[in-house]
Design a protein around this motif. Structure first.
Motif, PDB file in Angstrom:
ATOM      1  N   ILE A  83      -7.409   1.521   4.119  1.00 16.83           N
ATOM      2  CA  ILE A  83      -6.179   0.777   4.465  1.00 16.83           C
ATOM      3  C   ILE A  83      -6.503  -0.396   5.112  1.00 16.83           C
ATOM      4  N   ASN A  84      -7.406  -0.641   5.850  1.00 22.91           N
ATOM      5  CA  ASN A  84      -7.733  -1.722   6.518  1.00 22.91           C
ATOM      6  C   ASN A  84      -8.449  -2.837   5.408  1.00 22.91           C
ATOM      7  N   GLU A  85      -9.116  -2.391   4.586  1.00 17.87           N
ATOM      8  CA  GLU A  85     -10.056  -3.014   3.633  1.00 17.87           C
ATOM      9  C   GLU A  85      -8.900  -3.677   2.755  1.00 17.87           C
ATOM     10  N   ILE A  86      -7.815  -2.799   2.109  1.00 19.76           N
ATOM     11  CA  ILE A  86      -6.981  -3.264   1.193  1.00 19.76           C
ATOM     12  C   ILE A  86      -5.849  -4.212   1.885  1.00 19.76           C
ATOM     13  N   GLU A  87      -5.687  -4.110   3.253  1.00 19.46           N
ATOM     14  CA  GLU A  87      -4.898  -5.049   4.062  1.00 19.46           C
ATOM     15  C   GLU A  87      -5.603  -6.370   4.006  1.00 19.46           C
ATOM     16  N   ASP A  88      -7.035  -6.597   4.179  1.00 14.05           N
ATOM     17  CA  ASP A  88      -7.762  -7.684   4.230  1.00 14.05           C
ATOM     18  C   ASP A  88      -7.779  -8.267   2.724  1.00 14.05           C
ATOM     19  N   GLU A  89      -7.820  -7.405   1.747  1.00 15.84           N
ATOM     20  CA  GLU A  89      -7.751  -7.924   0.331  1.00 15.84           C
ATOM     21  C   GLU A  89      -6.401  -8.890   0.010  1.00 15.84           C
TER      22      GLU A  89
ATOM     23  N   ILE B  24       0.717  -1.225   0.029  1.00 14.60           N
ATOM     24  CA  ILE B  24      -0.072   0.012  -0.015  1.00 14.60           C
ATOM     25  C   ILE B  24       0.943   1.379   0.208  1.00 14.60           C
ATOM     26  N   LYS B  25       0.574   2.218  -0.758  1.00 10.46           N
ATOM     27  CA  LYS B  25       1.178   3.440  -1.001  1.00 10.46           C
ATOM     28  C   LYS B  25       0.394   4.790  -0.768  1.00 10.46           C
ATOM     29  N   LEU B  26       1.054   5.717   0.049  1.00 10.84           N
ATOM     30  CA  LEU B  26       0.157   6.932   0.092  1.00 10.84           C
ATOM     31  C   LEU B  26       1.101   7.884  -0.665  1.00 10.84           C
ATOM     32  N   VAL B  27       0.518   8.628  -1.619  1.00  7.83           N
ATOM     33  CA  VAL B  27       1.006   9.495  -2.483  1.00  7.83           C
ATOM     34  C   VAL B  27       0.883  10.928  -2.176  1.00  7.83           C
ATOM     35  N   ASN B  28       1.668  11.716  -1.621  1.00  7.93           N
ATOM     36  CA  ASN B  28       1.213  13.110  -1.320  1.00  7.93           C
ATOM     37  C   ASN B  28       1.580  14.120  -2.010  1.00  7.93           C
ATOM     38  N   VAL B  29       0.893  15.085  -2.662  1.00 10.04           N
ATOM     39  CA  VAL B  29       1.250  16.152  -3.458  1.00 10.04           C
ATOM     40  C   VAL B  29       1.554  17.297  -2.487  1.00 10.04           C
ATOM     41  N   TRP B  30       2.705  17.963  -2.688  1.00  6.03           N
ATOM     42  CA  TRP B  30       3.108  18.948  -1.714  1.00  6.03           C
ATOM     43  C   TRP B  30       4.185  19.892  -2.469  1.00  6.03           C
ATOM     44  N   ALA B  31       4.200  21.223  -1.695  1.00  2.29           N
ATOM     45  CA  ALA B  31       4.895  22.243  -2.317  1.00  2.29           C
ATOM     46  C   ALA B  31       5.214  23.184  -1.320  1.00  2.29           C
ATOM     47  N   THR B  32       6.253  23.686  -1.256  1.00  5.15           N
ATOM     48  CA  THR B  32       6.811  24.859  -0.094  1.00  5.15           C
ATOM     49  C   THR B  32       5.853  26.098  -0.232  1.00  5.15           C
ATOM     50  N   TRP B  33       5.156  26.440  -1.541  1.00  5.38           N
ATOM     51  CA  TRP B  33       4.576  27.698  -1.771  1.00  5.38           C
ATOM     52  C   TRP B  33       2.860  27.377  -1.181  1.00  5.38           C
ATOM     53  N   CYS B  34       2.579  26.119  -0.612  1.00  5.74           N
ATOM     54  CA  CYS B  34       1.606  25.717  -0.071  1.00  5.74           C
ATOM     55  C   CYS B  34       1.406  25.820   1.508  1.00  5.74           C
ATOM     56  N   PRO B  35       0.416  26.910   1.926  1.00  4.02           N
ATOM     57  CA  PRO B  35       0.570  27.055   3.367  1.00  4.02           C
ATOM     58  C   PRO B  35      -0.402  25.636   4.043  1.00  4.02           C
ATOM     59  N   SER B  36      -0.905  25.092   3.394  1.00  2.00           N
ATOM     60  CA  SER B  36      -1.759  23.962   3.925  1.00  2.00           C
ATOM     61  C   SER B  36      -0.764  22.662   3.909  1.00  2.00           C
ATOM     62  N   CYS B  37      -0.051  22.891   3.256  1.00  2.00           N
ATOM     63  CA  CYS B  37       0.989  21.598   3.227  1.00  2.00           C
ATOM     64  C   CYS B  37       1.996  21.991   4.465  1.00  2.00           C
TER      65      CYS B  37
ATOM     66  N   GLU C  96      -2.802  17.123  -1.956  1.00  2.00           N
ATOM     67  CA  GLU C  96      -3.658  16.162  -2.532  1.00  2.00           C
ATOM     68  C   GLU C  96      -3.050  14.903  -2.048  1.00  2.00           C
ATOM     69  N   THR C  97      -3.744  13.840  -1.614  1.00  3.00           N
ATOM     70  CA  THR C  97      -3.270  12.760  -1.428  1.00  3.00           C
ATOM     71  C   THR C  97      -4.006  11.464  -2.153  1.00  3.00           C
ATOM     72  N   PHE C  98      -3.142  10.470  -2.462  1.00  7.21           N
ATOM     73  CA  PHE C  98      -3.623   9.281  -3.246  1.00  7.21           C
ATOM     74  C   PHE C  98      -3.473   8.051  -2.433  1.00  7.21           C
ATOM     75  N   VAL C  99      -4.269   7.263  -2.256  1.00  8.14           N
ATOM     76  CA  VAL C  99      -4.152   5.788  -1.952  1.00  8.14           C
ATOM     77  C   VAL C  99      -3.913   5.043  -2.941  1.00  8.14           C
ATOM     78  N   VAL C 100      -3.020   4.431  -3.041  1.00 12.94           N
ATOM     79  CA  VAL C 100      -2.460   3.281  -4.227  1.00 12.94           C
ATOM     80  C   VAL C 100      -2.306   1.874  -3.621  1.00 12.94           C
ATOM     81  N   ASP C 101      -3.184   0.817  -4.224  1.00 12.74           N
ATOM     82  CA  ASP C 101      -2.895  -0.417  -3.619  1.00 12.74           C
ATOM     83  C   ASP C 101      -1.794  -1.175  -3.881  1.00 12.74           C
ATOM     84  N   HIS C 102      -1.798  -2.408  -3.294  1.00 12.02           N
ATOM     85  CA  HIS C 102      -0.795  -3.288  -3.702  1.00 12.02           C
ATOM     86  C   HIS C 102      -0.698  -3.871  -5.039  1.00 12.02           C
ATOM     87  N   ASN C 103      -1.572  -3.430  -5.896  1.00 15.22           N
ATOM     88  CA  ASN C 103      -1.540  -3.550  -7.512  1.00 15.22           C
ATOM     89  C   ASN C 103      -1.361  -2.340  -8.151  1.00 15.22           C
TER      90      ASN C 103
END
Length: 182
Positions: A171-177, A64-77, A140-147
């Motif tokens: 995450i729990n659902e993907i772990e079960d899969e 399982i992968k979390l892919v987080n889009v970030w930048a230094t110009w982004c206050p929310s980041c 922005e954050t993406f959840v990418v599964d084992h496939n």
């Protein structure tokens, strides 16, 4: 006939009112993504930490992968970053960053100053990978599964309540899969 012509503005006004009223109940963080259910897009970009080292979607670790889009110009980041540092110790998934439309020296300094939670960050200076992912902005954050299938896209700050409500069950659902060989 004149009565019908006079009613047209009223009808248009009522339709506009209905559309605006419906918009009040939409969640702006639930952006539709054509990529959910599809493979993570192919890319070939340098790692933020080493511009001579190219990375591709094949270099993302299995699991399982979390892919987080970030930048230094982004206050929310900046607001979200301490929570990402905390999440980085969770061994159930790998956390990757996409440094989006940023400057390499500023981004490297940011990670040095605030700690680096990522396995590594992909340097997407032109925003090409972000465009392929349909990124509107950061974070922005993406959840990418084992496939390597994108299972979730979340636009906004990742924080504990959002994590518990939207990410942890997935995450729990993907772990079960994975445990069942799917």
């Amino acid at each position: 006939m004149k009565v019908l012509i006079r009613l047209i503005p009223l009808v248009l006004f009522m339709l506009l009112g209905v559309l605006l009223y419906r918009g009040l109940f939409l969640n702006p963080q639930e952006l539709p993504s054509a990529l959910v259910g599809k493979p993570f897009p192919a890319f070939s970009l340098s790692k933020l930490e080493n511009e001579s080292m190219l990375t591709t979607e094949q270099d993302l670790k299995p699991g399982i992968k979390l892919v987080n889009v970030w930048a230094t110009w982004c206050p929310s980041c900046k607001y979200e970053h301490p929570f990402l540092v905390k999440l980085s110790s969770d061994k159930r998934f790998s956390l990757y960053g996409i440094n989006y439309k940023d400057e390499r020296p500023l981004a490297l300094n940011w990670l040095k100053q605030y700690r680096n939670p990522y396995q590594y960050s992909i340097f997407d200076q032109q925003g090409k990978l972000g465009l392929n992912l349909g990124v509107y902005g950061a974070p922005e954050t993406f959840v990418v599964d084992h496939n390597n299938i994108i299972r979730k896209r979340f636009a906004g700050v990742l924080e504990p309540t959002v994590w518990q409500r939207e990410f942890l069950p997935l995450i729990n659902e993907i772990e079960d899969e994975m445990a069942n060989g799917n």
